[in-house]
Design a protein around this motif. Structure first.
Motif, PDB file in Angstrom:
ATOM      1  N   MET A  58       0.829  -1.210   0.000  1.00 11.81           N
ATOM      2  CA  MET A  58       0.000   0.000   0.000  1.00 11.81           C
ATOM      3  C   MET A  58       0.859   1.255   0.000  1.00 11.81           C
ATOM      4  O   MET A  58       0.549   2.244  -0.683  1.00 11.81           O
ATOM      5  CB  MET A  58      -0.932  -0.005   1.199  1.00 11.81           C
ATOM      6  CG  MET A  58      -2.025  -1.065   1.137  1.00 11.81           C
ATOM      7  SD  MET A  58      -3.114  -0.868  -0.287  1.00 11.81           S
ATOM      8  CE  MET A  58      -3.744   0.779  -0.003  1.00 11.81           C
ATOM      9  N   GLU A  59       1.958   1.233   0.756  1.00 12.24           N
ATOM     10  CA  GLU A  59       2.860   2.387   0.768  1.00 12.24           C
ATOM     11  C   GLU A  59       3.526   2.565  -0.592  1.00 12.24           C
ATOM     12  O   GLU A  59       3.656   3.692  -1.097  1.00 12.24           O
ATOM     13  CB  GLU A  59       3.914   2.200   1.854  1.00 12.24           C
ATOM     14  CG  GLU A  59       3.365   2.269   3.277  1.00 12.24           C
ATOM     15  CD  GLU A  59       4.444   2.050   4.320  1.00 12.24           C
ATOM     16  OE1 GLU A  59       5.611   1.824   3.929  1.00 12.24           O
ATOM     17  OE2 GLU A  59       4.123   2.126   5.516  1.00 12.24           O
ATOM     18  N   ALA A  60       3.933   1.438  -1.207  1.00 14.19           N
ATOM     19  CA  ALA A  60       4.562   1.519  -2.525  1.00 14.19           C
ATOM     20  C   ALA A  60       3.551   2.006  -3.568  1.00 14.19           C
ATOM     21  O   ALA A  60       3.890   2.806  -4.452  1.00 14.19           O
ATOM     22  CB  ALA A  60       5.122   0.154  -2.920  1.00 14.19           C
ATOM     23  N   LEU A  61       2.303   1.539  -3.465  1.00  9.97           N
ATOM     24  CA  LEU A  61       1.256   1.981  -4.379  1.00  9.97           C
ATOM     25  C   LEU A  61       1.025   3.480  -4.256  1.00  9.97           C
ATOM     26  O   LEU A  61       0.920   4.193  -5.263  1.00  9.97           O
ATOM     27  CB  LEU A  61      -0.035   1.202  -4.091  1.00  9.97           C
ATOM     28  CG  LEU A  61      -1.289   1.635  -4.873  1.00  9.97           C
ATOM     29  CD1 LEU A  61      -1.072   1.488  -6.371  1.00  9.97           C
ATOM     30  CD2 LEU A  61      -2.500   0.832  -4.417  1.00  9.97           C
ATOM     31  N   THR A  62       0.964   3.946  -3.015  1.00  7.40           N
ATOM     32  CA  THR A  62       0.753   5.383  -2.797  1.00  7.40           C
ATOM     33  C   THR A  62       1.901   6.198  -3.382  1.00  7.40           C
ATOM     34  O   THR A  62       1.687   7.235  -4.028  1.00  7.40           O
ATOM     35  CB  THR A  62       0.623   5.666  -1.290  1.00  7.40           C
ATOM     36  OG1 THR A  62      -0.472   4.912  -0.765  1.00  7.40           O
ATOM     37  CG2 THR A  62       0.377   7.137  -1.045  1.00  7.40           C
ATOM     38  N   ASP A  63       3.127   5.726  -3.184  1.00  2.57           N
ATOM     39  CA  ASP A  63       4.300   6.448  -3.698  1.00  2.57           C
ATOM     40  C   ASP A  63       4.291   6.491  -5.226  1.00  2.57           C
ATOM     41  O   ASP A  63       4.624   7.526  -5.825  1.00  2.57           O
ATOM     42  CB  ASP A  63       5.586   5.783  -3.191  1.00  2.57           C
ATOM     43  CG  ASP A  63       5.772   5.947  -1.688  1.00  2.57           C
ATOM     44  OD1 ASP A  63       5.164   6.879  -1.122  1.00  2.57           O
ATOM     45  OD2 ASP A  63       6.505   5.134  -1.085  1.00  2.57           O
ATOM     46  N   GLU A  64       3.943   5.381  -5.865  1.00  6.29           N
ATOM     47  CA  GLU A  64       3.923   5.364  -7.339  1.00  6.29           C
ATOM     48  C   GLU A  64       2.842   6.280  -7.893  1.00  6.29           C
ATOM     49  O   GLU A  64       3.058   6.953  -8.910  1.00  6.29           O
ATOM     50  CB  GLU A  64       3.705   3.930  -7.833  1.00  6.29           C
ATOM     51  CG  GLU A  64       4.928   3.042  -7.715  1.00  6.29           C
ATOM     52  CD  GLU A  64       4.803   1.798  -8.567  1.00  6.29           C
ATOM     53  OE1 GLU A  64       4.442   1.920  -9.759  1.00  6.29           O
ATOM     54  OE2 GLU A  64       5.058   0.700  -8.047  1.00  6.29           O
ATOM     55  N   ILE A  65       1.686   6.300  -7.238  1.00  5.59           N
ATOM     56  CA  ILE A  65       0.607   7.167  -7.708  1.00  5.59           C
ATOM     57  C   ILE A  65       1.021   8.631  -7.607  1.00  5.59           C
ATOM     58  O   ILE A  65       0.700   9.447  -8.482  1.00  5.59           O
ATOM     59  CB  ILE A  65      -0.679   6.898  -6.904  1.00  5.59           C
ATOM     60  CG1 ILE A  65      -1.217   5.504  -7.226  1.00  5.59           C
ATOM     61  CG2 ILE A  65      -1.745   7.956  -7.212  1.00  5.59           C
ATOM     62  CD1 ILE A  65      -2.418   5.108  -6.399  1.00  5.59           C
ATOM     63  N   GLU A  66       1.760   8.974  -6.570  1.00  8.26           N
ATOM     64  CA  GLU A  66       2.204  10.359  -6.397  1.00  8.26           C
ATOM     65  C   GLU A  66       3.152  10.795  -7.507  1.00  8.26           C
ATOM     66  O   GLU A  66       3.266  11.998  -7.784  1.00  8.26           O
ATOM     67  CB  GLU A  66       2.879  10.523  -5.043  1.00  8.26           C
ATOM     68  CG  GLU A  66       1.923  10.498  -3.861  1.00  8.26           C
ATOM     69  CD  GLU A  66       2.641  10.687  -2.542  1.00  8.26           C
ATOM     70  OE1 GLU A  66       2.055  11.284  -1.624  1.00  8.26           O
ATOM     71  OE2 GLU A  66       3.799  10.229  -2.420  1.00  8.26           O
TER      72      GLU A  66
END
Length: 357
Positions: free
Chosen positions: A46-54
């Motif tokens: 979830m943290e990696a997903l959030t970072d990629e979306i940013e």
């Protein structure tokens, strides 16, 4: 150009529209994407997903559970009301604010990039919100509008073919009105006017159904005169003289009914549609009368050339065949000019010339 959002069709002085404009100007928030994934994904994913979306172009900020508390805080220690802000029904929600407007190519490309990222972490993950729904609307509308346009033309063609018991008359009548529709829809392109996305299909069907009667009326009178033994020139002139008043009155009635609404309405989608219908009525009337007039002109020219040739005063010889071959070669080059943008008008000119037979 067309627009797909309700925002663009409403008066810009409305309170809701002004508030949306402030969000865009002050906070760079034009649209928001709601990303729904399985809440069983590991915290690190979830943290990696959030970072990629940013990192996606145009994304201003991402709001998620991991963004605020991180994966080190167990969800169980939080009150239910707090957990349900992001997690409910076995799913977790992320909110991504975009600076791009809905329905634009930039927004659609952004959604494609976001969808690719989400699917890597959760194949069942989905993206919703105004931007995603507008993108779906564009894709569905392109297919539906093409199907509806073909169906309406085929239906009118079939009705005329059955009524006149002819295969050539429906081609001529439908081509005349479709040419008027093409001219009507081409004017906003050259003037740079932005239209609602439903304009093409609504105008295409309404103008075809409402104005094909003009061509049918004139054709019916022309056929009646021919059955009475009149030659082509006199039959066309009689049909034009007797049918023109009814066609003009009907066209002006449609113009008056829609033009007033176009001037009065503050809702752009209503004003645009009525203006297109008003202009389409005038164009259809002029085009139908022009077809009849051009038919008379070329019929007279054809008869004159034939009489001169038959009398022996001038031997036309093989010139018609040579001109036909050259015109065929020229048409091939012109059709491909500028990605076939002018094929429609050229085919319309060919249609008018072919009516001399």
């Amino acid at each position: 150009p067309v627009y797909y959002t309700l925002f663009d069709s409403l008066p810009q002085d409305l309170a809701g529209i002004q508030g949306t404009s402030r969000l865009k100007e002050d906070f760079g928030m034009t649209t928001s994407h709601f990303i729904i994934v399985d809440d069983g994904l590991p915290a690190r994913d979830m943290e990696a997903l959030t970072d990629e979306i940013e990192q996606v172009d145009g994304i201003r900020q991402v709001l998620s559970y991991e963004k605020f508390l991180g994966g080190g805080v167990p969800r169980e220690v939080l009150p239910t009301e707090v957990r349900q802000i992001f997690c409910a029904g076995g799913h977790e929600m992320l909110l991504a604010n975009s600076s791009y407007e809905s329905g634009t190519e930039a927004q659609n490309a952004q959604l494609d990039a976001l969808n690719a990222i989400v699917k890597r972490y959760d194949p069942n993950g989905v993206i919703t919100g105004e931007g995603a729904m507008t993108k779906d609307l564009i894709e569905v509308a392109d297919v539906d509008f093409r199907s509806v346009s073909i169906a309406s033309i085929a239906a009118v063609f079939l009705i005329i073919a059955i009524s006149f018991r002819s295969a050539s008359i429906p081609v001529l009548l439908v081509a005349a009105i479709e040419s008027a529709i093409m001219i009507n829809m081409g004017i906003p392109y050259f003037t740079g006017t932005t239209l609602p996305f439903v304009a093409s299909i609504v105008i295409g069907t309404i103008q075809l159904g409402a104005t094909v009667d003009y061509a049918i009326l004139m054709t019916t009178r022309y056929k009646a005169e021919r059955l009475n033994g009149e030659d082509k020139k006199k039959a066309v002139m009689t049909a034009l003289r007797t049918s023109a008043p009814s066609i003009i009155v009907s066209g002006m009635g449609l113009f008056a009914a829609t033009f007033g609404v176009a001037l009065y309405s503050n809702i752009d989608i209503v004003g645009s549609m009525c203006m297109l219908m008003a202009r389409g009525a005038i164009i259809s009337v002029l085009l139908v009368l022009l077809v009849a007039l051009m038919t008379c002109v070329f019929s007279t020219l054809d008869n004159a050339v034939t009489l001169v040739h038959s009398s022996g005063e001038t031997d036309i010889g093989q010139w018609p065949r040579a001109l036909l071959a050259l015109s065929g070669l020229a048409a091939g080059f012109v059709f491909d000019w500028k990605s076939r943008q002018y094929m429609g008008p050229i085919m319309y000119c060919v249609m008018m010339l072919s009516t001399t037979d």
